[in-house]
Write a protein that holds these residues in place. Sequence first.
Motif, mmCIF file in Angstrom:
data_model
loop_
_atom_site.group_PDB
_atom_site.id
_atom_site.type_symbol
_atom_site.label_atom_id
_atom_site.label_comp_id
_atom_site.label_asym_id
_atom_site.label_seq_id
_atom_site.Cartn_x
_atom_site.Cartn_y
_atom_site.Cartn_z
ATOM 1 N N ALA A 107 -14.198 134.130 53.355
ATOM 2 C CA ALA A 107 -13.599 133.092 52.573
ATOM 3 C C ALA A 107 -14.337 131.548 52.584
ATOM 4 O O ALA A 107 -14.126 130.864 51.648
ATOM 5 C CB ALA A 107 -12.176 132.829 53.310
ATOM 6 N N PRO A 108 -14.933 131.221 53.872
ATOM 7 C CA PRO A 108 -15.737 129.967 53.566
ATOM 8 C C PRO A 108 -16.809 129.830 52.625
ATOM 9 O O PRO A 108 -16.956 128.827 51.889
ATOM 10 C CB PRO A 108 -16.249 129.818 55.090
ATOM 11 C CG PRO A 108 -15.551 130.533 56.163
ATOM 12 C CD PRO A 108 -15.074 131.964 55.061
ATOM 13 N N ALA A 109 -17.365 131.072 52.197
ATOM 14 C CA ALA A 109 -18.418 131.257 51.274
ATOM 15 C C ALA A 109 -17.614 131.174 50.015
ATOM 16 O O ALA A 109 -18.186 130.530 48.979
ATOM 17 C CB ALA A 109 -19.313 132.417 51.511
ATOM 18 N N VAL A 110 -16.401 131.781 49.745
ATOM 19 C CA VAL A 110 -15.689 131.864 48.568
ATOM 20 C C VAL A 110 -15.385 130.278 48.185
ATOM 21 O O VAL A 110 -15.327 129.923 47.179
ATOM 22 C CB VAL A 110 -14.734 132.675 48.534
ATOM 23 C CG1 VAL A 110 -13.608 132.692 47.359
ATOM 24 C CG2 VAL A 110 -15.161 134.117 48.614
ATOM 25 N N ALA A 111 -14.975 129.530 49.432
ATOM 26 C CA ALA A 111 -14.364 128.051 49.216
ATOM 27 C C ALA A 111 -15.519 127.252 48.755
ATOM 28 O O ALA A 111 -15.237 126.287 47.888
ATOM 29 C CB ALA A 111 -13.574 127.884 50.552
ATOM 30 N N ALA A 112 -16.600 127.449 49.303
ATOM 31 C CA ALA A 112 -17.642 126.674 48.619
ATOM 32 C C ALA A 112 -18.010 126.831 47.181
ATOM 33 O O ALA A 112 -18.694 125.977 46.504
ATOM 34 C CB ALA A 112 -19.148 127.111 49.537
#
Length: 121
Positions: A107-112
Amino acid sequence: MTRHKEMLEDKELIRSMSEKLGFTPQILEVLGELEPEFLMKYNRCNHRLLQDGALPAKVKILMALAVVASKQCERCVVSQMMSALENGATKEEIMETMDVISITSGAPAVAACRDALKLLK
């Protein structure tokens, strides 16, 4: 090549990156001052990414998109997204890359990718 010509090429590289990214990567300025040869090497690598080889440039750029997303560099993701679109990546290809990002980096990478995905509209 004369040192003056190399300095002009260094400045051009930094200017073109600033335009593409929307900011000036200070680390490149510092490295250019400390070791001008570094900018020349960086530029050669960047050109290889943007050229077809065994893999088409579009595929390499989508791979780079996944890598910078995994590092959660939002500006880098926007830059790679623009490059992917300029090199013919379709919405479907980008969304499949998003699947890879989600599976491999979470999720953190997707949020980026939030701002970069707005470029698909």
